[in-house]
Design a protein around this motif. Structure first.
Motif, PDB file in Angstrom:
ATOM      1  N   LEU A  10      81.272  65.294  55.499  1.00 45.56           N
ATOM      2  CA  LEU A  10      82.651  64.489  55.698  1.00 45.56           C
ATOM      3  C   LEU A  10      82.594  63.236  55.573  1.00 45.56           C
ATOM      4  CD1 LEU A  10      84.230  66.760  58.487  1.00 45.56           C
ATOM      5  CD2 LEU A  10      84.956  66.865  56.194  1.00 45.56           C
ATOM      6  N   THR A  11      81.362  62.612  55.905  1.00 44.98           N
ATOM      7  CA  THR A  11      81.394  61.090  55.855  1.00 44.98           C
ATOM      8  C   THR A  11      80.830  60.748  54.523  1.00 44.98           C
ATOM      9  OG1 THR A  11      79.143  61.284  56.519  1.00 44.98           O
ATOM     10  CG2 THR A  11      80.806  60.916  58.291  1.00 44.98           C
ATOM     11  N   THR A  13      82.126  60.906  51.528  1.00 37.42           N
ATOM     12  CA  THR A  13      83.434  60.953  50.544  1.00 37.42           C
ATOM     13  C   THR A  13      84.058  59.473  50.308  1.00 37.42           C
ATOM     14  OG1 THR A  13      84.840  61.287  52.313  1.00 37.42           O
ATOM     15  CG2 THR A  13      84.028  63.170  51.492  1.00 37.42           C
ATOM     16  N   TYR A  16      86.394  58.456  52.856  1.00 39.65           N
ATOM     17  CA  TYR A  16      85.757  58.154  54.156  1.00 39.65           C
ATOM     18  C   TYR A  16      85.365  56.748  53.835  1.00 39.65           C
ATOM     19  CZ  TYR A  16      82.948  57.584  58.316  1.00 39.65           C
ATOM     20  OH  TYR A  16      82.300  57.337  59.572  1.00 39.65           O
ATOM     21  N   TYR A  71      91.673  59.343  57.937  1.00 37.28           N
ATOM     22  CA  TYR A  71      90.764  60.245  57.961  1.00 37.28           C
ATOM     23  C   TYR A  71      89.260  59.479  58.522  1.00 37.28           C
ATOM     24  CZ  TYR A  71      87.403  63.120  55.301  1.00 37.28           C
ATOM     25  OH  TYR A  71      86.136  63.723  54.989  1.00 37.28           O
ATOM     26  N   VAL A  75      87.265  61.495  61.542  1.00 38.58           N
ATOM     27  CA  VAL A  75      86.074  62.054  61.336  1.00 38.58           C
ATOM     28  C   VAL A  75      84.807  61.129  62.248  1.00 38.58           C
ATOM     29  CG1 VAL A  75      83.917  62.276  59.755  1.00 38.58           C
ATOM     30  CG2 VAL A  75      86.174  62.834  58.940  1.00 38.58           C
TER      31      VAL A  75
END
Length: 80
Positions: A10-11, A13, A16, A71, A75
């Motif tokens: 998730l980090t 991207t 992010y 976002y 996260v």
């Protein structure tokens, strides 16, 4: 996939990265850009940009930046 692997992905991207950069460079503006992005979501891109007298591309940039900051905060687990 483990929870650690999922969080790591998730980090990794663009969204992010945009959110992290904005939050790092302009922490005092995070709440404002999130609020403006929410207003754009609620009102619609074209209507918001017309009401604000902003170019459509500037409204889109504000929307994406606000989404990216939300976002990033979700996260990273930060409320700053």
């Amino acid at each position: 996939m483990s929870d650690e692997d999922l969080l790591g992905s998730l980090t990794d991207t663009g969204l992010y990265s945009i959110g992290a950069f904005f939050a790092d460079q302009h922490p005092e503006l995070c709440d404002d850009v999130i609020a403006e992005a929410q207003a754009i979501e609620d009102e619609g891109l074209a209507r918001w940009s017309e009401r604000e007298g902003a170019a459509l591309d500037a409204a889109l940039q504000t929307l994406v930046t606000g989404l990216a900051v939300r976002y990033y905060k979700a996260v990273a687990g930060t409320s700053e």
